[in-house]
Design an enzyme around this catalytic site. Structure first.
Site, mmCIF file in Angstrom:
data_model
loop_
_atom_site.group_PDB
_atom_site.id
_atom_site.type_symbol
_atom_site.label_atom_id
_atom_site.label_comp_id
_atom_site.label_asym_id
_atom_site.label_seq_id
_atom_site.Cartn_x
_atom_site.Cartn_y
_atom_site.Cartn_z
ATOM 1 N N ASN A 80 -26.124 12.208 -9.765
ATOM 2 C CA ASN A 80 -26.309 10.753 -9.814
ATOM 3 C C ASN A 80 -26.913 10.317 -8.477
ATOM 4 O O ASN A 80 -26.213 10.244 -7.473
ATOM 5 C CB ASN A 80 -24.943 10.096 -10.057
ATOM 6 C CG ASN A 80 -24.978 8.585 -9.916
ATOM 7 O OD1 ASN A 80 -26.048 7.977 -9.910
ATOM 8 N ND2 ASN A 80 -23.800 7.974 -9.794
ATOM 9 N N GLU A 122 -19.193 1.879 -9.683
ATOM 10 C CA GLU A 122 -19.949 0.893 -8.894
ATOM 11 C C GLU A 122 -20.455 -0.244 -9.785
ATOM 12 O O GLU A 122 -20.570 -1.379 -9.335
ATOM 13 C CB GLU A 122 -21.088 1.602 -8.138
ATOM 14 C CG GLU A 122 -20.533 2.426 -6.972
ATOM 15 C CD GLU A 122 -21.289 3.698 -6.635
ATOM 16 O OE1 GLU A 122 -22.469 3.824 -7.019
ATOM 17 O OE2 GLU A 122 -20.693 4.586 -5.988
ATOM 18 N N HIS A 167 -20.266 3.339 -14.630
ATOM 19 C CA HIS A 167 -19.946 3.914 -13.316
ATOM 20 C C HIS A 167 -19.069 2.933 -12.542
ATOM 21 O O HIS A 167 -19.215 1.712 -12.686
ATOM 22 C CB HIS A 167 -21.240 4.211 -12.542
ATOM 23 C CG HIS A 167 -20.974 4.991 -11.292
ATOM 24 N ND1 HIS A 167 -20.593 4.380 -10.125
ATOM 25 C CD2 HIS A 167 -20.978 6.325 -11.052
ATOM 26 C CE1 HIS A 167 -20.386 5.323 -9.202
ATOM 27 N NE2 HIS A 167 -20.616 6.509 -9.743
ATOM 28 N N GLY A 196 -22.649 12.732 -6.669
ATOM 29 C CA GLY A 196 -23.418 11.677 -6.025
ATOM 30 C C GLY A 196 -24.147 12.202 -4.802
ATOM 31 O O GLY A 196 -25.206 12.829 -4.900
ATOM 32 N N GLY A 197 -23.555 11.974 -3.633
ATOM 33 C CA GLY A 197 -24.187 12.303 -2.348
ATOM 34 C C GLY A 197 -24.823 13.688 -2.294
ATOM 35 O O GLY A 197 -25.973 13.847 -1.860
ATOM 36 N N GLU A 209 -13.828 9.956 -12.746
ATOM 37 C CA GLU A 209 -14.148 9.799 -11.326
ATOM 38 C C GLU A 209 -13.113 8.903 -10.656
ATOM 39 O O GLU A 209 -13.208 7.667 -10.739
ATOM 40 C CB GLU A 209 -15.532 9.151 -11.168
ATOM 41 C CG GLU A 209 -16.656 9.969 -11.741
ATOM 42 C CD GLU A 209 -17.978 9.646 -11.049
ATOM 43 O OE1 GLU A 209 -18.526 10.545 -10.417
ATOM 44 O OE2 GLU A 209 -18.434 8.496 -11.120
ATOM 45 N N LYS A 224 -27.954 7.501 -7.597
ATOM 46 C CA LYS A 224 -27.662 6.103 -7.249
ATOM 47 C C LYS A 224 -28.966 5.418 -6.814
ATOM 48 O O LYS A 224 -30.021 5.748 -7.325
ATOM 49 C CB LYS A 224 -26.554 6.030 -6.193
ATOM 50 C CG LYS A 224 -25.337 6.864 -6.617
ATOM 51 C CD LYS A 224 -24.107 6.601 -5.804
ATOM 52 C CE LYS A 224 -22.968 7.459 -6.349
ATOM 53 N NZ LYS A 224 -21.689 7.192 -5.758
ATOM 54 N N GLY A 284 -17.680 9.147 -2.780
ATOM 55 C CA GLY A 284 -18.391 8.873 -1.532
ATOM 56 C C GLY A 284 -17.493 8.859 -0.308
ATOM 57 O O GLY A 284 -17.913 8.462 0.775
ATOM 58 N N SER A 308 -16.969 13.277 -4.596
ATOM 59 C CA SER A 308 -17.102 14.185 -3.446
ATOM 60 C C SER A 308 -17.192 15.662 -3.834
ATOM 61 O O SER A 308 -16.669 16.525 -3.126
ATOM 62 C CB SER A 308 -15.973 13.954 -2.439
ATOM 63 O OG SER A 308 -16.022 12.621 -1.943
HETATM 64 P P1 PGA Z 1 -20.010 11.265 -4.683
HETATM 65 O O1 PGA Z 1 -20.308 10.259 -5.888
HETATM 66 O O2 PGA Z 1 -20.268 12.653 -5.174
HETATM 67 O O3 PGA Z 1 -20.959 10.852 -3.589
HETATM 68 O O4 PGA Z 1 -18.561 11.072 -4.304
HETATM 69 C C1 PGA Z 1 -19.936 10.594 -7.207
HETATM 70 C C2 PGA Z 1 -20.371 9.501 -8.141
HETATM 71 O O5 PGA Z 1 -20.274 8.315 -7.802
HETATM 72 O O6 PGA Z 1 -20.821 9.783 -9.270
#
Ligand code: PGA
Length: 259
Positions: free
Chosen positions: A10, A104, A102, A241-242, A174, A12, A180, A220
């Site tokens: 993802n 967010e 998600h 994500g990251g 999640e 983002k 994050g 993470s």
């Molecule tokens: P992250 O994000 O791996 O940076 O923690 C995961 C996500 O929001 O899908």
């Protein structure tokens, strides 16, 4: 029925369409170098809307074995909804996956389980696969109510779907406190909730739906922790994500099964 793990990156709100083609190319090389076998672990990139056409052209033109998709969708087909992007538009670009709900989107755009459910139905109606996100915030986890909370979300987002539809979709668990933050859930934490989701699906939609539905963990995930998380029986992949913005690192995560 064997479930193929899905490792979805993802991105983002990162990477413009030019950067996106560079990142997909690097990822493709890294996967080829690692002798990637898509039937053992499916790789997908979930990119910003403005990147989709470029990513599609590259992936289809060069026959790259990476799936792609979008991060959100409208619950409407078309019309006066300024700024929205519809499921038929995404289907026309050959998106395979669409993330809905998600955390967010839930937090910054006030998305409810009801809206997420409507979006998931649109994604399915247009022949794509929703990756439906659920997960608890830290306060809920501190009270030990994560199962009850996530199952209430799961109930809401899956409402009105048929067992057959549920069997082929993806649920991403999640925990919001792990997104994050660098704070990853333990494999046992991930298994506890993913297992409870599968039990819920079994009770509500039957054995076949429970066997087919893929349940990802997200929060993470890195190459250093993916192997132990993926070893859990009810974890069928990761929403990353990251770490998905680094092609080599994301490739290592996709290739977790070689470790
Ligand atoms: P992250 O994000 O791996 O940076 O923690 C995961 C996500 O929001 O899908």
């Amino acid at each position: 029925m064997a479930r193929t793990p899905l490792i979805a990156g993802n991105w983002k709100m990162n990477e413009n369409h030019i950067e996106a083609t560079g990142l997909v190319q690097k990822l493709s090389w890294a996967l080829i170098d690692g002798q990637y076998e898509p039937e053992k672990s499916e790789a997908a990139v979930i990119v910003p809307f403005t990147d989709i056409r470029s990513v599609q052209t590259l992936i289809e033109g060069d026959k790259i074995n990476i799936a792609f998709g979008a991060q959100d969708v409208s619950k409407y087909d078309k019309g006066a909804y300024t700024g929205e992007v519809s499921a038929p538009m995404l289907a026309k670009l050959n998106c395979k996956y669409v993330v809905v709900g998600h955390s967010e989107r839930r937090e910054y755009h006030g998305e409810s389980d009801e809206l997420i459910n409507a979006k998931a139905k649109k994604v399915i109606e247009y022949g794509m696969t929703p990756i439906i996100c659920v997960g608890e915030v830290l306060a809920v986890r501190k009270e030990g109510r994560q199962i009850e909370h996530v199952l209430a979300q799961t109930k809401g987002v899956l409402a009105g779907l048929t067992p057959e539809q549920v069997s082929s979709l993806v649920i991403a668990y999640e925990p919001v406190w792990a997104i994050g933050t660098g704070e990853v859930a333990t494999p046992a934490d991930a298994q506890e909730v993913c297992g409870a989701i599968r039990e819920y699906v079994k009770g509500e939609f039957g054995e076949e739906a429970a066997e087919g539905v893929r349940i990802q963990y997200g929060g993470s995930v890195k190459s250093s922790n993916v192997v132990e998380i993926m070893a859990e029986p009810d974890v069928d992949g990761a929403l990353v994500g990251g770490a998905s913005l680094d092609a080599e690192e994301f490739a290592r995560i996709v290739l977790f099964y070689k470790a």
